[in-house]
Each structure stands twice: as C-alpha cells, then as structure tokens.
Design an enzyme around this catalytic site. Structure first.
Site, short mmCIF file in Angstrom:
data_model
loop_
_atom_site.label_atom_id
_atom_site.label_comp_id
_atom_site.label_asym_id
_atom_site.label_seq_id
_atom_site.Cartn_x
_atom_site.Cartn_y
_atom_site.Cartn_z
N SER A 135 33.88 2.73 41.31
CA SER A 135 34.98 1.90 41.81
C SER A 135 34.45 0.69 42.56
O SER A 135 34.93 -0.44 42.38
CB SER A 135 35.87 2.73 42.75
OG SER A 135 36.51 3.77 42.05
N ASP A 433 39.90 12.21 40.42
CA ASP A 433 38.95 12.35 39.32
C ASP A 433 38.15 13.65 39.38
O ASP A 433 37.43 13.97 38.43
CB ASP A 433 37.97 11.18 39.31
CG ASP A 433 38.62 9.88 38.88
OD1 ASP A 433 39.54 9.94 38.03
OD2 ASP A 433 38.24 8.82 39.38
N LYS A 460 44.89 10.07 32.15
CA LYS A 460 43.51 9.62 32.33
C LYS A 460 42.87 9.43 30.96
O LYS A 460 43.55 9.29 29.94
CB LYS A 460 42.75 10.62 33.21
CG LYS A 460 43.16 10.60 34.67
CD LYS A 460 42.63 9.35 35.35
CE LYS A 460 42.85 9.35 36.84
NZ LYS A 460 42.25 8.15 37.49
N ARG A 464 43.91 15.47 31.25
CA ARG A 464 42.91 16.32 31.89
C ARG A 464 43.45 17.67 32.33
O ARG A 464 42.67 18.62 32.46
CB ARG A 464 42.28 15.58 33.07
CG ARG A 464 41.30 14.52 32.62
CD ARG A 464 40.61 13.82 33.76
NE ARG A 464 39.62 12.88 33.26
CZ ARG A 464 39.10 11.88 33.96
NH1 ARG A 464 39.48 11.69 35.23
NH2 ARG A 464 38.20 11.08 33.43
#
Length: 555
Positions: A135, A433, A460, A464
């Site tokens: 990020s 995440d 995502k 997921r």
C-alpha cells in the site's frame, strides 16, 4: 489497416493509423479470437500479464489506444541465522549508482501456471525482512509523481503490482528509476502537470494501483485507458467511479464499471463532500488524489476508519489535510486542494500482510522461533496481530520506532497453541487482506473462530470467502460460510491436509494454503503459485530459508 480480436471477451476492431491505433468495441462477451497475421503485430511488442484475455490488444507498446465501450458511466530475506530476538542488520554502505529504469513486468512465458506443494516441515528458525509494504509503495510512487522535484524511496516493494504502477507513472510523465543499491528515484511533474498517456495504463492484477490512479487521473484534464489482467477485469470499479463522476470525471466502461475503461478527467475537478458507503481506503484515497487538483476543500466521511497511509504521506509531502471525529462517531478527512507538493524521502516499512504468512507458519509448526524485522504496525493495519495474540499467539513486539511517519517494530514469533475467538466485525478494515491466512490459523486452533462482517472479501482478486472455505473443506476442516463471513471449526492442531487447492489466480489464497501444508499431516498442493510474485516475489526462497519444504514447478 484493421484487424479484429477480443479484449476479455469483447469484440474489438483495431484500426492502424500513421501514428496511432484505435480500438472500437462492438459488443460484450462475444467469443471471437484474433485474426492471424493481425496488423497489430506491427506495433512494438507489449508484455502482458499471464492469462490476459486480450488477443486483439497485444502489441501496443507505442500505440495510442482508445476504447469506445458501451454504457457510459458518470523483499529479500536476511541471511538465515538462528533466530535471536533483537538481532539486527548492518547497512551495506555501498554507493548508489543510477540505473535507467526499474525492474520490468515478467514476460508471459514466465507466468505459465505453476503448481506447488507444501510438505509437512520441521521447526522454522531465522531472522527475515519481508518485502516493503504494498500500500505504501503504490502511494510513494503516485505522490512522488505529483511532487515538484526528486523523491527518494527506500525499500519499495518490487512485486508486479507495484512495478505496474511505476510504469504507469512513467506514462503519465514522471521519470521513475531504480538505482543499483535497490533504492528508487521519482522526478515528479507537480499537481496539475500530468501528461496524457499515449498508451493504455496496464495494472496487471493490481486493484489498488488501478483505483488510486483513477483518482489521480480524474483530477486532471487528460484522457487515459485503464486495462488489467483477466482477474482485475472481473473486479467492479463502480465504488470509485461514482464519487469521481461527482467530481466531474467521465467514464466509458463495461457493464458493472469493469475494466477495460476509458477515463476523461474533470475540467476542472470539483471539490466534494462524500460519505463512503463502504469501508475502503482505496475509495477514500482515490477521492483525495482527485481532490489535490480541485480548488477548495474535498471531504471524505467514513463510518469505519480505514488505513491512513495516504493521509500520512500527504502530510509528509506538504499537503494541508486533517482528520477529525464528526457527529455520530463518523471520521471526516478534509483536504485543501491545489497544493505544491515538495519531495519527501520515503522509507517503506515491511508489509504486515506479507509478514502474516511466515508469522502464522511459525505459530503452527512446533518448536519454531523466528524474528521478522521492520514491519509497520500502523493501528489501521495491525488487526491480524491483535487477533492472533487474543488466540494465544506468542508474539513479542520489539524495537518500536517511527519511520517516515509510520509506526514500525520487529516481531519475535514462537510456536503456540491457539484457541478460537470471535473476531469483531469492526476490526475487518484493519486486516481485510489477512482473513485467508487467519482462517488457516483458525483451522489449527481449539474451538470455533468466527469471522463476520467481511463481505468485502467477495470482491477481491477472487471471492476469498468462497475460495478459503472450499480450500479448508478440501483439507478436512469444517467451515460454515455465510454471505458476509465464515465460522471455522478448529481441529486443535490435528489437520489432515492432503487437499488440492484452486487459487483462482489469487496470491493470498495460494500463500495461505501453502502455509497450511507446512503444518498439516499431509502435503497441500495449490494449482498455481505464479501469481505470488504480484506481492511477495521471494516468498518461496524466504520460507525455504526458514526451513519450509516445497516441491513443484514454481521453484
């Protein structure tokens, strides 16, 4: 001269002009393939990510492509030492030498599907550094592009997602180079100084890069086409398109606001006050980046605070930005537009999302002790580590310090017996995440682990929730799946393994189940490990350095 082909199932016409090529979409989801000997091959070859369904667009390194689509919508490891808590590393002291460009995206041949098997391993030991935070790496390149002068970046993640963003910044007018010592330099063009790209902006598999750069472009009076691989082209962009449209940008996109799309920036950008309907740092950051070139104040209102790397870095570059609590506990982030950003040296700390994999592996394999050095423990990113400690994980936080405005620490991790917990839904934004690898830890824990309020995982790189639940069942774990979460019934360390996992081109699904295989009774195989390079290029080598055992094509 013209040819026909498809881009993600859309029939396109490529018209070769003296200095450009134009691509026209005729419809959606038609199954045509490229005509042999397409004139598009006259263009300089462009390297596209594996599995890209882009037959009619391959070969556009120096072609201008405009997509007229339907329905307009407004790190390398430390030497493998025995773990000693508190151990450090000396700098090399070698002088930096400039290089012309950074590492390039791998060619399609290097991305052939590569299955990999994780085998039950002994104890893990060593001191490691995980790659730089993904990020922060994206944001460092983007804000370096908007600064006037040279920005120096240390520790940039050199995974495929970030390298794609670096290339896009070059196409928007910045000079982006990697030096021989591994550091990077960005010579920016200033807020309002972006150049209209002559080629599509290709983000490969990176949703973060695509959404943030949409915000960047939306605030400038230029037009750009955004493309990605087959996985990214399935992901919805409407959550970013909607607020950017309010700011004056215009989009041509596929149904559902999906890539490929063409974006024309606002002339001029309009400051807005926007209440985000989803807890998403990408949405917030896209609006703030667009707001940089808007007069007046742009405000984003969040019900749930999300990771604040953009706000921290904007302050470091000299922007006027404030965050305060508003009525009803809402958080208001207010940015004053049209600043002159000054270059700022950036040191990218280790990525806590990448560190999660060796950390969970050490917790699950008996007798393990590892040290992970220099990861960010930003409170908006540390939810996994809070949860693991609640589960009984032996994680010692050492050498806490501040680097470039980010809280950083080393972690000493020892194997532990874990117990199931209820993960508060409010914590989801700080660990969104990490839920797949948390589910692996939950499988080895005693009792149930409940993970709710995580519907975001369904959009995502893969769904997921579904992919994790399916993989757990394939390895003998009971899991109850709901629309916005799952409940994992832990086996107390007695995990059968032996499963074959469909990764759905998702790097975090692949790494999570490889971690499971190291501690299960039988090996676990993933169908494709090649996409791990998007975020953690040396995952296999780093884990082997700690003592993990892998076998298969992805070596």
């Amino acid at each position: 001269m013209l040819a026909f082909g498809t881009y993600d199932g859309v029939l396109v016409q490529v018209v070769k002009l003296p200095s450009a090529a134009r691509t026209i979409a005729f419809g959606s989801q038609l199954r045509f393939r490229q005509v042999p000997h397409s004139p598009a091959s006259n263009c300089v070859s462009r390297r596209f990510h594996r599995k890209r369904v882009a037959h009619g667009l391959e070969g556009f390194s120096h072609c201008h492509v405009k997509l007229l689509l339907s329905k307009p919508i407004r790190a390398a490891p430390e030497p493998a030492n025995q773990a000693v808590c508190g151990a450090g590393r000396k700098p090399s002291g070698k002088p930096a030498k400039p290089a012309r460009q950074g590492p390039q995206l791998a060619s399609p041949s290097s991305h052939a599907s590569a299955g990999l098997t994780a085998e039950p391993s002994g104890s893990l030991a060593g001191t490691i550094r995980v790659p730089g935070d993904k990020s922060i790496s994206h944001r460092a390149l983007i804000l370096g592009t908007l600064a006037v002068g040279e920005t120096r970046i240390e520790g940039l993640l050199e995974g495929e997602d970030v390298l794609a963003t670096a290339e896009c910044m070059r196409r928007l007018g910045a000079r982006v180079n990697r030096l021989d010592d591994g550091s990077w330099r960005v010579w920016g063009v200033g807020v309002g100084g972006l150049r209209e790209p002559a080629e599509p902006l290709d983000f490969g598999n990176s949703g973060t890069g695509a959404r943030l750069v949409m915000g960047l472009v939306a605030g400038h009076p230029i037009t750009a086409t955004f493309v990605g691989d087959a996985s990214l082209s399935r992901r919805p962009m409407g959550r970013v398109i909607n607020p950017l449209t309010e700011m004056g940008a215009y989009f041509h996109a596929r149904d559902g606001g999906k890539l490929p799309l063409t974006l024309t920036g606002a002339r001029p950008a309009l400051p807005i006050s926007y209440t985000s309907p989803v807890a998403s740092a990408q949405v917030k950051s896209a609006i703030l980046l667009a707001g940089l070139n808007a007069p007046g104040k742009t405000t984003v209102i969040e019900a749930t605070p999300t990771r604040d790397h953009t706000e921290r870095m904007l302050r470091a570059f000299g922007a006027e930005i404030e965050a305060k609590e508003g009525p009803g506990g809402l958080v208001e982030i207010r940015l004053t537009g049209q600043p002159e950003l000054s270059p700022c040296p950036i040191t990218v700390p280790g990525d806590p999302s990448s560190a999660a994999f060796p950390v969970v592996a050490a917790l699950l394999t008996p007798g393990s002790e590892i040290v992970v050095k220099g990861i960010t423990l930003n409170p908006h990113r540390a939810g996994l580590y809070t949860t693991l400690i609640e589960m009984g994980a032996d994680i010692e936080v050492m050498n806490q310090r501040d680097e470039g405005g980010e809280p950083v620490a080393d972690l000493c991790v020892r194997s532990s017996r874990l117990k199931g917990v209820d993960v508060p839904p409010a914590r989801a934004a700080s660990m969104i995440d990490e839920y797949p690898v948390l589910a692996i830890a939950a499988a080895f824990a005693e009792g149930e682990t409940r993970m709710l309020g995580i519907h975001e995982l369904r959009v995502k790189e893969s769904d997921r929730i579904a992919a994790t639940a399916s993989g757990l069942r394939a390895n003998g774990i009971k899991v109850h799946e709901s629309e916005d979460g799952m409940v994992v019934e832990g086996r107390g360390g007695d995990v059968a393994g032996g499963g074959h996992i469909a990764t759905h081109m998702d790097h975090r699904i692949a790494m999570s189940f490889l971690i499971m295989g190291l501690a299960a009774q039988r090996p676990v195989t993933v169908d494709d490990a090649s996409m791990i390079a998007t975020s953690f290029p040396d995952f296999i080598g780093l884990m082997r350095g700690l003592g993990a055992s892998f076998a298969g094509q992805a070596q």
